[in-house]
Design a protein around this motif. Structure first.
Motif, PDB file in Angstrom:
ATOM      1  N   ARG A 137      47.737  27.196 -58.395  1.00  0.00           N
ATOM      2  CA  ARG A 137      47.356  28.460 -59.067  1.00  0.00           C
ATOM      3  C   ARG A 137      46.066  29.062 -58.113  1.00  0.00           C
ATOM      4  NH1 ARG A 137      47.995  25.246 -63.499  1.00  0.00           N
ATOM      5  NH2 ARG A 137      45.517  25.515 -64.028  1.00  0.00           N
ATOM      6  N   ALA A 149      55.076  35.173 -59.641  1.00  0.00           N
ATOM      7  CA  ALA A 149      55.673  35.132 -61.045  1.00  0.00           C
ATOM      8  C   ALA A 149      56.553  33.799 -60.794  1.00  0.00           C
ATOM      9  CB  ALA A 149      56.431  36.220 -61.573  1.00  0.00           C
ATOM     10  N   LEU A 159      54.340  30.623 -60.628  1.00  0.00           N
ATOM     11  CA  LEU A 159      53.300  30.544 -61.862  1.00  0.00           C
ATOM     12  C   LEU A 159      54.442  30.036 -62.908  1.00  0.00           C
ATOM     13  CD1 LEU A 159      51.046  33.501 -61.869  1.00  0.00           C
ATOM     14  CD2 LEU A 159      50.491  31.079 -61.389  1.00  0.00           C
ATOM     15  N   GLU A 160      55.488  30.672 -63.056  1.00  0.00           N
ATOM     16  CA  GLU A 160      56.688  29.979 -64.091  1.00  0.00           C
ATOM     17  C   GLU A 160      57.058  28.647 -63.962  1.00  0.00           C
ATOM     18  OE1 GLU A 160      58.680  34.371 -64.877  1.00  0.00           O
ATOM     19  OE2 GLU A 160      59.618  33.146 -63.624  1.00  0.00           O
ATOM     20  N   SER A 167      47.213  28.214 -67.231  1.00  0.00           N
ATOM     21  CA  SER A 167      48.311  28.501 -66.805  1.00  0.00           C
ATOM     22  C   SER A 167      49.186  29.840 -67.518  1.00  0.00           C
ATOM     23  CB  SER A 167      49.392  27.204 -66.939  1.00  0.00           C
ATOM     24  OG  SER A 167      48.770  26.273 -66.277  1.00  0.00           O
ATOM     25  N   LEU A 216      50.032  33.533 -65.925  1.00  0.00           N
ATOM     26  CA  LEU A 216      51.315  34.071 -65.818  1.00  0.00           C
ATOM     27  C   LEU A 216      51.353  35.496 -66.520  1.00  0.00           C
ATOM     28  CD1 LEU A 216      54.067  34.024 -64.961  1.00  0.00           C
ATOM     29  CD2 LEU A 216      54.657  32.442 -66.872  1.00  0.00           C
ATOM     30  N   CYS A 252      49.862  38.003 -64.548  1.00  0.00           N
ATOM     31  CA  CYS A 252      50.908  38.526 -63.424  1.00  0.00           C
ATOM     32  C   CYS A 252      51.764  39.510 -63.987  1.00  0.00           C
ATOM     33  CB  CYS A 252      51.420  37.260 -62.912  1.00  0.00           C
ATOM     34  SG  CYS A 252      52.749  37.673 -61.521  1.00  0.00           S
ATOM     35  N   TYR A 253      52.236  39.218 -65.257  1.00  0.00           N
ATOM     36  CA  TYR A 253      53.205  40.020 -65.828  1.00  0.00           C
ATOM     37  C   TYR A 253      52.610  41.498 -66.159  1.00  0.00           C
ATOM     38  CZ  TYR A 253      56.422  36.058 -66.945  1.00  0.00           C
ATOM     39  OH  TYR A 253      57.197  35.167 -66.977  1.00  0.00           O
ATOM     40  N   GLN A 266      60.517  36.766 -68.391  1.00  0.00           N
ATOM     41  CA  GLN A 266      59.223  36.968 -69.234  1.00  0.00           C
ATOM     42  C   GLN A 266      59.127  36.835 -70.450  1.00  0.00           C
ATOM     43  OE1 GLN A 266      57.823  40.949 -67.999  1.00  0.00           O
ATOM     44  NE2 GLN A 266      56.050  40.941 -69.846  1.00  0.00           N
TER      45      GLN A 266
END
Length: 237
Positions: A109, A123, A126-127, A161, A165, A168-169, A179
């Protein structure tokens, strides 16, 4: 700085060569990273197993050059390596695995945050990282001795985490196909926290005894799977 764009990383290894060399000299290689057959008193790093460890950014410390940062494709490959080769190890305790994986995912990260990756690429990384982290932590027994795995630190890593994420979304243009799934996992995770907080509040009034069970929520936050067919793990989506 206005108009400044972060460069993309150029390191194609899971761990930069200079870090491998430094940790060899300092005898700070994890046993998961040691090359097979290397002497016990002078373990050598295996470039195919060594993974960049987390190093906290210090105030005034220069930003690492692109050669020390892994690009999104390498970061995703690193997450998949941790999922397939480390998370499934049977020669180590679940606590040791969780501790190692959580630290290396934290470094993933950080590498991502220090470079100018695209929204879609970020994304995906991170996912996948969050899915792996939830999986290894969920395997820890609630009442077992966790040894190397610090429950509070692991909880903080999960929340961190989720935060990375969700940012980022929020900042990206989207759309992000997964998402809704991860937003749902976030709500489930924190609904457990809300229920626990309420129970602890009642306990303080002498009405309910509410023991702290730090891993209860992890076991209920595994990514959903359709029982009728075998589905790929989230980090392989």
């Amino acid at each position: 700085m206005p108009g400044y764009e972060l460069p993309l990383g150029t390191c194609l290894d899971m761990c930069p060569a200079n870090e491998r060399t430094r940790r060899e000299k300092e005898c700070r290689l994890h046993r998961f990273e040691v090359a097979p057959g290397s002497p016990g008193d002078r373990p050598r790093a295996d470039p195919q197993r060594a993974v960049k460890e987390y190093s906290r950014p210090a105030a005034g410390k220069a930003r690492p050059p692109p050669s020390q940062l892994r690009p999104p494709s390498v970061l995703l490959a690193t997450v998949r390596y941790l999922a397939g080769e480390v998370a499934e190890r049977t020669d180590a305790s679940r606590a040791e695995v969780a501790s190692f994986v959580a630290d290396r995912l934290r470094a993933v990260r950080l590498d991502l945050a220090l470079q100018g990756a695209g929204d879609a690429e970020a994304a995906l990384v991170l996912e996948a990282a969050l899915a792996v982290l939830l999986a290894v932590v969920a395997r820890l027994e609630p009442n077992a001795s966790h040894g190397l795995a610090d429950p509070m630190l692991l909880q903080a890593q999960v929340q961190e985490s989720f935060g990375s994420l969700r940012r980022c979304y929020a900042l990206g243009a989207g759309p992000h196909p997964r998402q809704a799934t991860f937003q749902g996992l976030f709500l489930l995770y924190n609904l457990g926290e809300l229920g626990l907080s309420r129970a602890q509040g009642q306990a303080s009034l002498g009405t309910v005894k509410a023991p702290w069970r730090p891993f209860t929520r992890f076991c209920s936050c595994r990514p959903p799977c359709v029982p009728a067919r075998r589905c790929a793990p989230p980090w392989q989506w």
